[in-house]
Motif scaffolding. Structure first.
Motif, PDB file in Angstrom:
ATOM      1  N   TYR A 150      -9.186  15.688 -15.674  1.00 30.63           N
ATOM      2  CA  TYR A 150      -8.834  16.214 -14.357  1.00 30.63           C
ATOM      3  C   TYR A 150      -9.568  15.449 -13.258  1.00 30.63           C
ATOM      4  CZ  TYR A 150      -6.981  19.652 -11.160  1.00 30.63           C
ATOM      5  OH  TYR A 150      -6.289  20.261 -10.160  1.00 30.63           O
ATOM      6  N   CYS A 151     -10.854  15.169 -13.475  1.00 31.61           N
ATOM      7  CA  CYS A 151     -11.620  14.400 -12.485  1.00 31.61           C
ATOM      8  C   CYS A 151     -11.070  12.992 -12.332  1.00 31.61           C
ATOM      9  CB  CYS A 151     -13.087  14.346 -12.887  1.00 31.61           C
ATOM     10  SG  CYS A 151     -13.934  15.915 -12.692  1.00 31.61           S
ATOM     11  N   LEU A 152     -10.634  12.393 -13.434  1.00 32.46           N
ATOM     12  CA  LEU A 152     -10.039  11.063 -13.385  1.00 32.46           C
ATOM     13  C   LEU A 152      -8.728  11.090 -12.594  1.00 32.46           C
ATOM     14  CD1 LEU A 152     -10.576   8.216 -14.521  1.00 32.46           C
ATOM     15  CD2 LEU A 152      -9.070   8.819 -16.401  1.00 32.46           C
ATOM     16  N   GLY A 153      -7.915  12.130 -12.797  1.00 30.16           N
ATOM     17  CA  GLY A 153      -6.678  12.267 -12.039  1.00 30.16           C
ATOM     18  C   GLY A 153      -6.927  12.431 -10.551  1.00 30.16           C
ATOM     19  N   VAL A 154      -7.921  13.227 -10.190  1.00 30.43           N
ATOM     20  CA  VAL A 154      -8.265  13.407  -8.775  1.00 30.43           C
ATOM     21  C   VAL A 154      -8.789  12.098  -8.184  1.00 30.43           C
ATOM     22  CG1 VAL A 154      -9.849  14.593  -7.198  1.00 30.43           C
ATOM     23  CG2 VAL A 154      -8.643  15.885  -8.946  1.00 30.43           C
ATOM     24  N   ALA A 155      -9.554  11.347  -8.972  1.00 35.99           N
ATOM     25  CA  ALA A 155     -10.057  10.054  -8.495  1.00 35.99           C
ATOM     26  C   ALA A 155      -8.896   9.101  -8.197  1.00 35.99           C
ATOM     27  CB  ALA A 155     -11.004   9.447  -9.524  1.00 35.99           C
ATOM     28  N   PHE A 156      -7.900   9.068  -9.069  1.00 34.25           N
ATOM     29  CA  PHE A 156      -6.729   8.222  -8.806  1.00 34.25           C
ATOM     30  C   PHE A 156      -5.937   8.721  -7.599  1.00 34.25           C
ATOM     31  CE2 PHE A 156      -6.944   6.668 -13.315  1.00 34.25           C
ATOM     32  CZ  PHE A 156      -7.173   5.349 -12.969  1.00 34.25           C
ATOM     33  N   LEU A 157      -5.878  10.021  -7.428  1.00 32.81           N
ATOM     34  CA  LEU A 157      -5.209  10.603  -6.264  1.00 32.81           C
ATOM     35  C   LEU A 157      -5.861  10.094  -4.978  1.00 32.81           C
ATOM     36  CD1 LEU A 157      -2.950  12.882  -6.299  1.00 32.81           C
ATOM     37  CD2 LEU A 157      -4.758  14.386  -5.562  1.00 32.81           C
ATOM     38  N   PHE A 158      -7.195  10.135  -4.951  1.00 33.62           N
ATOM     39  CA  PHE A 158      -7.927   9.642  -3.787  1.00 33.62           C
ATOM     40  C   PHE A 158      -7.836   8.129  -3.656  1.00 33.62           C
ATOM     41  CE2 PHE A 158     -10.097  13.729  -3.476  1.00 33.62           C
ATOM     42  CZ  PHE A 158     -10.087  13.884  -2.103  1.00 33.62           C
ATOM     43  N   PHE A 159      -7.864   7.414  -4.764  1.00 37.69           N
ATOM     44  CA  PHE A 159      -7.814   5.951  -4.726  1.00 37.69           C
ATOM     45  C   PHE A 159      -6.543   5.473  -4.034  1.00 37.69           C
ATOM     46  CE2 PHE A 159      -6.210   2.053  -6.722  1.00 37.69           C
ATOM     47  CZ  PHE A 159      -7.171   1.165  -6.274  1.00 37.69           C
ATOM     48  N   PHE A 160      -5.394   6.000  -4.449  1.00 41.77           N
ATOM     49  CA  PHE A 160      -4.134   5.542  -3.865  1.00 41.77           C
ATOM     50  C   PHE A 160      -3.992   5.987  -2.410  1.00 41.77           C
ATOM     51  CE2 PHE A 160      -2.968   5.446  -8.430  1.00 41.77           C
ATOM     52  CZ  PHE A 160      -2.759   4.089  -8.511  1.00 41.77           C
ATOM     53  N   LEU A 170      -4.471   4.271   3.371  1.00 42.97           N
ATOM     54  CA  LEU A 170      -5.049   4.454   4.700  1.00 42.97           C
ATOM     55  C   LEU A 170      -5.822   3.224   5.181  1.00 42.97           C
ATOM     56  CD1 LEU A 170      -6.259   8.137   4.528  1.00 42.97           C
ATOM     57  CD2 LEU A 170      -4.417   7.228   5.919  1.00 42.97           C
ATOM     58  N   CYS A 171      -6.415   2.473   4.264  1.00 45.91           N
ATOM     59  CA  CYS A 171      -7.239   1.328   4.648  1.00 45.91           C
ATOM     60  C   CYS A 171      -6.424   0.079   4.945  1.00 45.91           C
ATOM     61  CB  CYS A 171      -8.253   1.024   3.555  1.00 45.91           C
ATOM     62  SG  CYS A 171      -9.554   2.251   3.472  1.00 45.91           S
ATOM     63  N   GLY A 204      -0.582   9.541   4.940  1.00 44.34           N
ATOM     64  CA  GLY A 204      -1.879   9.281   4.326  1.00 44.34           C
ATOM     65  C   GLY A 204      -2.916  10.338   4.666  1.00 44.34           C
ATOM     66  N   VAL A 205      -2.952  10.736   5.932  1.00 43.09           N
ATOM     67  CA  VAL A 205      -3.913  11.764   6.346  1.00 43.09           C
ATOM     68  C   VAL A 205      -3.580  13.092   5.677  1.00 43.09           C
ATOM     69  CG1 VAL A 205      -4.746  13.079   8.345  1.00 43.09           C
ATOM     70  CG2 VAL A 205      -4.424  10.610   8.524  1.00 43.09           C
ATOM     71  N   TYR A 206      -2.303  13.422   5.623  1.00 42.64           N
ATOM     72  CA  TYR A 206      -1.856  14.654   4.976  1.00 42.64           C
ATOM     73  C   TYR A 206      -2.226  14.649   3.485  1.00 42.64           C
ATOM     74  CZ  TYR A 206       1.391  18.486   3.971  1.00 42.64           C
ATOM     75  OH  TYR A 206       1.949  19.669   3.591  1.00 42.64           O
ATOM     76  N   CYS A 207      -2.008  13.525   2.807  1.00 40.72           N
ATOM     77  CA  CYS A 207      -2.367  13.415   1.384  1.00 40.72           C
ATOM     78  C   CYS A 207      -3.876  13.512   1.189  1.00 40.72           C
ATOM     79  CB  CYS A 207      -1.835  12.113   0.796  1.00 40.72           C
ATOM     80  SG  CYS A 207      -0.066  12.091   0.546  1.00 40.72           S
ATOM     81  N   ALA A 258       0.832  -1.204   0.000  1.00 41.01           N
ATOM     82  CA  ALA A 258       0.000   0.000   0.000  1.00 41.01           C
ATOM     83  C   ALA A 258       0.867   1.254   0.000  1.00 41.01           C
ATOM     84  CB  ALA A 258      -0.926  -0.004   1.210  1.00 41.01           C
ATOM     85  N   ARG A 259       1.953   1.252   0.746  1.00 38.13           N
ATOM     86  CA  ARG A 259       2.861   2.407   0.759  1.00 38.13           C
ATOM     87  C   ARG A 259       3.514   2.582  -0.605  1.00 38.13           C
ATOM     88  NH1 ARG A 259       3.837   7.324   2.416  1.00 38.13           N
ATOM     89  NH2 ARG A 259       6.015   7.815   2.332  1.00 38.13           N
ATOM     90  N   ALA A 260       3.929   1.473  -1.221  1.00 40.20           N
ATOM     91  CA  ALA A 260       4.536   1.550  -2.552  1.00 40.20           C
ATOM     92  C   ALA A 260       3.521   2.036  -3.590  1.00 40.20           C
ATOM     93  CB  ALA A 260       5.104   0.195  -2.954  1.00 40.20           C
ATOM     94  N   SER A 261       2.267   1.601  -3.453  1.00 38.59           N
ATOM     95  CA  SER A 261       1.256   2.070  -4.407  1.00 38.59           C
ATOM     96  C   SER A 261       0.950   3.540  -4.204  1.00 38.59           C
ATOM     97  CB  SER A 261      -0.019   1.227  -4.304  1.00 38.59           C
ATOM     98  OG  SER A 261      -0.684   1.484  -3.090  1.00 38.59           O
TER      99      SER A 261
END
Length: 168
Positions: A151-161, A166-167, A118-121, A21-24
């Protein structure tokens, strides 16, 4: 300490003990943030979003590359960037790169290690969305074009990783 010693030492000790998860977060989050930086440069050019994405990169940049940037190579690049900024200040915004080089080690390690990263990101991702919504004038003025979708797709990937990190 040469480049190969540095690369071997980092891969054997830090990547072996870190989780997937950290590497991803490091590699996937970095690619998503770089993609969003490119989209920001071709779109509205929001300085606030650029600053937020650079802070995200500071936290999620892969360890191997981060150590290279904080070493002698990063000092030379920062010196050249400051020199280029003297002659072309609008083309070379230096302060964002110098952040990688001059940040104290205790602060850099504190922001990059553990759950704090993770919280900071996640907080930075929320702020990126808020600045984008404010920048386009709210939900009423939202356009549906390729740039907005990307742009929305990029933000979605930002949140996904970030959420994946975090999970787990």
């Amino acid at each position: 300490m040469g480049f190969m010693d540095l690369a071997q030492g980092v891969t054997l000790t830090e990547l072996g003990s870190s989780s997937r998860a950290r590497a991803s977060l490091q590699w996937g989050g970095t690619i998503a943030a770089l993609f969003l930086l490119l989209m920001n440069r071709t779109g509205r050019r929001s300085h606030m979003q650029t600053n937020l994405l650079v802070l995200y990169l500071f936290t999620s940049f892969p360890t191997v590359l981060f150590k290279i940037l904080r070493g002698q190579f990063g000092c030379w690049v920062a010196c050249l960037a400051v020199g280029a900024n003297l002659f072309y200040p609008k083309t070379f915004p230096v302060a964002r790169f110098v952040l990688f080089v001059i940040t104290p080690a205790w602060l850099a390690n504190g922001l990059r290690e553990g759950i704090a990263a993770g919280v900071y990101c996640l907080i930075i991702g929320v702020l990126v969305i808020i600045t984008e919504i404010r920048g386009i004038g709210g939900f009423r003025n939202c356009e549906c074009n390729l740039h907005s979708f990307s742009y929305c797709l990029g933000v979605a990937f930002l949140f996904f990783f970030t959420v994946l990190y975090l999970c787990s």
